[in-house]
Design a protein around this motif. Structure first.
Motif, PDB file in Angstrom:
ATOM      1  N   LEU A   1      47.311  36.947  25.402  1.00  0.00           N
ATOM      2  CA  LEU A   1      47.193  35.871  26.380  1.00  0.00           C
ATOM      3  C   LEU A   1      48.364  35.861  27.357  1.00  0.00           C
ATOM      4  CD1 LEU A   1      45.483  33.449  27.203  1.00  0.00           C
ATOM      5  CD2 LEU A   1      46.683  32.094  25.481  1.00  0.00           C
ATOM      6  N   GLU A   2      49.507  36.345  26.919  1.00  0.00           N
ATOM      7  CA  GLU A   2      50.698  36.325  27.768  1.00  0.00           C
ATOM      8  C   GLU A   2      50.528  37.166  29.036  1.00  0.00           C
ATOM      9  OE1 GLU A   2      53.990  37.454  25.321  1.00  0.00           O
ATOM     10  OE2 GLU A   2      54.042  35.537  24.251  1.00  0.00           O
ATOM     11  N   THR A   3      49.620  38.122  29.023  1.00  0.00           N
ATOM     12  CA  THR A   3      49.393  38.968  30.208  1.00  0.00           C
ATOM     13  C   THR A   3      48.007  38.748  30.816  1.00  0.00           C
ATOM     14  OG1 THR A   3      48.609  40.806  28.807  1.00  0.00           O
ATOM     15  CG2 THR A   3      50.964  40.752  29.353  1.00  0.00           C
ATOM     16  N   LEU A   4      47.380  37.640  30.491  1.00  0.00           N
ATOM     17  CA  LEU A   4      46.003  37.387  30.921  1.00  0.00           C
ATOM     18  C   LEU A   4      45.827  37.517  32.431  1.00  0.00           C
ATOM     19  CD1 LEU A   4      43.104  36.396  30.233  1.00  0.00           C
ATOM     20  CD2 LEU A   4      43.945  34.064  30.597  1.00  0.00           C
ATOM     21  N   SER A   5      46.662  36.856  33.199  1.00  0.00           N
ATOM     22  CA  SER A   5      46.477  36.830  34.650  1.00  0.00           C
ATOM     23  C   SER A   5      46.583  38.216  35.259  1.00  0.00           C
ATOM     24  CB  SER A   5      47.509  35.898  35.289  1.00  0.00           C
ATOM     25  OG  SER A   5      47.380  34.593  34.765  1.00  0.00           O
ATOM     26  N   GLU A   6      47.609  38.968  34.856  1.00  0.00           N
ATOM     27  CA  GLU A   6      47.802  40.303  35.407  1.00  0.00           C
ATOM     28  C   GLU A   6      46.659  41.236  35.013  1.00  0.00           C
ATOM     29  OE1 GLU A   6      51.571  38.188  35.485  1.00  0.00           O
ATOM     30  OE2 GLU A   6      50.157  38.578  33.849  1.00  0.00           O
ATOM     31  N   ARG A   7      46.249  41.144  33.767  1.00  0.00           N
ATOM     32  CA  ARG A   7      45.164  42.014  33.293  1.00  0.00           C
ATOM     33  C   ARG A   7      43.869  41.727  34.038  1.00  0.00           C
ATOM     34  NH1 ARG A   7      43.350  40.747  28.977  1.00  0.00           N
ATOM     35  NH2 ARG A   7      44.683  39.072  28.181  1.00  0.00           N
ATOM     36  N   VAL A   8      43.475  40.478  34.042  1.00  0.00           N
ATOM     37  CA  VAL A   8      42.179  40.130  34.630  1.00  0.00           C
ATOM     38  C   VAL A   8      42.178  40.371  36.135  1.00  0.00           C
ATOM     39  CG1 VAL A   8      40.512  38.269  34.994  1.00  0.00           C
ATOM     40  CG2 VAL A   8      41.660  38.504  32.780  1.00  0.00           C
ATOM     41  N   SER A   9      43.300  40.090  36.782  1.00  0.00           N
ATOM     42  CA  SER A   9      43.386  40.342  38.218  1.00  0.00           C
ATOM     43  C   SER A   9      43.164  41.813  38.535  1.00  0.00           C
ATOM     44  CB  SER A   9      44.758  39.889  38.730  1.00  0.00           C
ATOM     45  OG  SER A   9      44.877  40.133  40.109  1.00  0.00           O
ATOM     46  N   LYS A  10      43.778  42.709  37.770  1.00  0.00           N
ATOM     47  CA  LYS A  10      43.603  44.152  37.986  1.00  0.00           C
ATOM     48  C   LYS A  10      42.182  44.581  37.625  1.00  0.00           C
ATOM     49  CE  LYS A  10      44.811  48.496  38.755  1.00  0.00           C
ATOM     50  NZ  LYS A  10      45.815  49.191  37.922  1.00  0.00           N
ATOM     51  N   GLN A  11      41.615  43.994  36.574  1.00  0.00           N
ATOM     52  CA  GLN A  11      40.249  44.331  36.198  1.00  0.00           C
ATOM     53  C   GLN A  11      39.262  43.934  37.291  1.00  0.00           C
ATOM     54  OE1 GLN A  11      40.352  42.221  32.491  1.00  0.00           O
ATOM     55  NE2 GLN A  11      40.697  44.067  31.281  1.00  0.00           N
ATOM     56  N   VAL A  12      39.479  42.772  37.889  1.00  0.00           N
ATOM     57  CA  VAL A  12      38.627  42.334  38.999  1.00  0.00           C
ATOM     58  C   VAL A  12      38.738  43.309  40.164  1.00  0.00           C
ATOM     59  CG1 VAL A  12      38.396  40.563  40.797  1.00  0.00           C
ATOM     60  CG2 VAL A  12      38.592  39.887  38.402  1.00  0.00           C
ATOM     61  N   GLN A  13      39.950  43.697  40.473  1.00  0.00           N
ATOM     62  CA  GLN A  13      40.188  44.644  41.567  1.00  0.00           C
ATOM     63  C   GLN A  13      39.483  45.966  41.307  1.00  0.00           C
ATOM     64  OE1 GLN A  13      44.399  45.221  42.390  1.00  0.00           O
ATOM     65  NE2 GLN A  13      44.028  47.281  43.152  1.00  0.00           N
ATOM     66  N   ASN A  14      39.610  46.474  40.093  1.00  0.00           N
ATOM     67  CA  ASN A  14      38.961  47.739  39.755  1.00  0.00           C
ATOM     68  C   ASN A  14      37.441  47.617  39.722  1.00  0.00           C
ATOM     69  OD1 ASN A  14      41.265  49.266  39.634  1.00  0.00           O
ATOM     70  ND2 ASN A  14      41.424  49.295  37.409  1.00  0.00           N
TER      71      ASN A  14
ATOM     72  N   ALA B   1      35.163  37.622  40.556  1.00  0.00           N
ATOM     73  CA  ALA B   1      33.991  37.353  39.720  1.00  0.00           C
ATOM     74  C   ALA B   1      33.947  38.215  38.463  1.00  0.00           C
ATOM     75  CB  ALA B   1      32.718  37.550  40.534  1.00  0.00           C
ATOM     76  N   GLY B   2      35.097  38.545  37.925  1.00  0.00           N
ATOM     77  CA  GLY B   2      35.138  39.199  36.616  1.00  0.00           C
ATOM     78  C   GLY B   2      35.223  40.701  36.675  1.00  0.00           C
ATOM     79  N   GLY B   3      35.422  41.291  35.498  1.00  0.00           N
ATOM     80  CA  GLY B   3      35.586  42.734  35.389  1.00  0.00           C
ATOM     81  C   GLY B   3      34.357  43.456  34.886  1.00  0.00           C
ATOM     82  N   ILE B   4      33.215  42.764  34.836  1.00  0.00           N
ATOM     83  CA  ILE B   4      31.965  43.348  34.345  1.00  0.00           C
ATOM     84  C   ILE B   4      31.033  43.662  35.515  1.00  0.00           C
ATOM     85  CG2 ILE B   4      29.907  42.948  32.922  1.00  0.00           C
ATOM     86  CD1 ILE B   4      32.398  43.253  31.300  1.00  0.00           C
ATOM     87  N   LEU B   5      30.458  44.830  35.501  1.00  0.00           N
ATOM     88  CA  LEU B   5      29.425  45.170  36.474  1.00  0.00           C
ATOM     89  C   LEU B   5      28.385  46.050  35.796  1.00  0.00           C
ATOM     90  CD1 LEU B   5      30.353  48.220  38.601  1.00  0.00           C
ATOM     91  CD2 LEU B   5      32.140  47.140  37.233  1.00  0.00           C
ATOM     92  N   ALA B   6      27.218  46.131  36.395  1.00  0.00           N
ATOM     93  CA  ALA B   6      26.143  46.966  35.852  1.00  0.00           C
ATOM     94  C   ALA B   6      25.501  47.746  36.987  1.00  0.00           C
ATOM     95  CB  ALA B   6      25.101  46.099  35.145  1.00  0.00           C
ATOM     96  N   PHE B   7      24.973  48.908  36.635  1.00  0.00           N
ATOM     97  CA  PHE B   7      24.251  49.686  37.640  1.00  0.00           C
ATOM     98  C   PHE B   7      23.059  50.388  37.000  1.00  0.00           C
ATOM     99  CE2 PHE B   7      27.270  52.763  35.934  1.00  0.00           C
ATOM    100  CZ  PHE B   7      26.581  53.967  35.910  1.00  0.00           C
TER     101      PHE B   7
END
Length: 439
Positions: free
Chosen positions: A297-310, A349-355
């Motif tokens: 949880l201590e790195t939640l913001s950084e992790r999720v922000s990068k996941q969204v970007q990717n 809008a999150g780090g999940i996508l589908a194709f």
């Protein structure tokens, strides 16, 4: 054990590191200690009596409360702006305990068709045996018509804020209004979004559940679940009598039987789960696992922000690929959920996508087998990028008609974006496409 007494004077990124913990109360340990103990000594007989009588807060047995777990509960409550929280051994335990606590004794749950496969399978196999019927909403994306689907014995509406695997977004505010107009709570599974991207309680949710296994922790090394309550819902006695049943074990110092509403007026929902479902069904989160979630949880913001970007970059790359039939990611401008993403998900809008893979079944399998960087397994929210053919794995238990209702075609491939360099991720996909299509 969790409460909302902590002053909310700090911002999110400070609270994820500090909320619910005072080093001076734990021998000035900077990192939350792991209280790896089954039970706790009582100071004396009076102390034991006060704890068992719920006249004093404290710890008596780790099945219903532990100091390490308590820090996680308090921290989660602060981040979600909840009145109370309870941590459990898995996300499925969180969903099961929450819905059983609401519909205990019988009733109906109106649910979104866009849910995790394990959740849907549990609805098919388990709930009817407890007298609970599951109704799949036909109008979950048209809240103005949703009221027509609520029956006299409907006890709650259950949705995911960002659905797995197709990243469907719903108008949570509008659905909450419909639920409240009919005197029932809205339960939101916020696993994919995490509290960093979306706060369901601020949008009208009454109960929030997480599989903390996923983005909440983010390192693929723990199973954990959370239930949070807003503290705002009116649990009417005529609709939810279980909260008003008086029990000997809840008696006051004079011996008068009391109900959960009386003992936990601010947090009756999580209070009842702790001393009923967790106590007797026992899906206990271990202190060590709670510690792992806290570290993640201590790195939640950084992790999720990068996941969204990717995730957005991957979605854009896939949208222009000849071997891709379609892409589902809310932040794409051609997504039907783009406006909701812009309105409700300011940080992404999150780090999940589908194709949809455009090719034969054999080519799709070759594509998946050819990937070198993406991990092929069923978790999501990991620091590493993950990929899976959801219709044949995470949602394989859905019958064809259920997949159709959930908009999960057989060629769907789900990606959970991680923290790697985006150029390496795209290169890995590209070489796998070439091998699958012999180009």
């Amino acid at each position: 054990m969790a409460n909302n007494s902590e002053k909310k004077t700090y911002h999110f990124d400070t609270q994820r590191l500090r909320a619910g913990y005072e080093p001076k109360d734990h021998n000035y340990a900077v990192s939350v200690p792991i209280y790896q103990t089954a039970a706790y000594d009582f100071r004396d007989v009076k102390h034991a009596k006060a704890l068992f009588g719920l006249q004093e807060t404290g710890f008596l047995y780790t099945r219903i409360g532990n100091p390490t777990v308590n820090v996680l509960e308090q921290r989660a409550a602060v981040l979600d702006k909840a009145a109370g929280a309870i941590a459990l051994a898995s996300g499925m335990a969180a969903i099961s305990y929450a819905l059983l606590n609401i519909a205990e004794g019988g009733g109906r749950i109106l649910v979104s068709p866009y849910l995790y496969g394990g959740t849907i399978d549990s609805f098919k196999k388990l709930y009817h045996k407890f007298g609970i019927s599951i109704d799949y909403a036909e109008n979950i994306e048209n809240p103005e018509k949703l009221a027509d689907e609520i029956k006299p014995d409907t006890k709650a509406i259950f949705v995911e804020s960002i659905s797995n695997p197709s990243a469907v977004l719903l108008d949570i505010d509008a659905i909450a209004r419909v639920a409240h107009d009919h005197g029932i709570p809205l339960v939101v599974d916020n696993t994919v979004a995490t509290p960093y991207l979306f706060n369901p309680i601020e949008h009208g949710a009454d109960i929030v559940v997480y599989s903390a296994t996923k983005g909440f922790c983010g390192h693929g090394n723990v199973l954990a679940g959370l239930i949070l309550e807003s503290g705002k819902f009116n649990w009417r006695e005529d609709k939810f009598p279980q909260f008003y049943e008086k029990h000997y074990t809840l008696r006051d110092p004079d011996g008068n039987y009391r109900s959960f509403i009386e003992v936990f007026p601010e947090t009756p929902f999580t209070g009842r789960i702790r001393f009923t479902y967790l106590d007797f069904f026992g899906a206990v989160l271990s202190p060590f696992d709670a510690y792992l979630v806290l570290i993640g949880l201590e790195t939640l913001s950084e992790r999720v922000s990068k996941q969204v970007q990717n995730a957005k970059a991957l979605a854009e790359y896939l949208s222009n690929h000849e071997a891709v039939e379609w892409v589902r990611y809310p932040s794409l401008k051609d997504s039907p959920y783009y406006n909701l993403a812009e309105r409700d998900f300011k940080k992404g809008a999150g780090g999940i996508l589908a194709f949809g893979f455009k090719g034969t079944d054999a080519q799709r399998e070759t594509f998946l087998n050819s990937l070198e960087l993406f991990h092929y397994h069923v978790n999501i929210g990991d620091a590493r990028s993950l990929i899976v053919n959801s219709p044949q794995t995470t949602h394989s238990m859905l019958e064809p008609k259920e997949k159709e209702k959930a908009h999960i075609p057989e060629n769907l491939i789900r990606i959970s974006a991680g923290l790697e360099d985006i150029n390496d991720l795209i290169s890995d996909l590209e070489q796998a496409f070439k091998q699958a299509l012999h180009k």
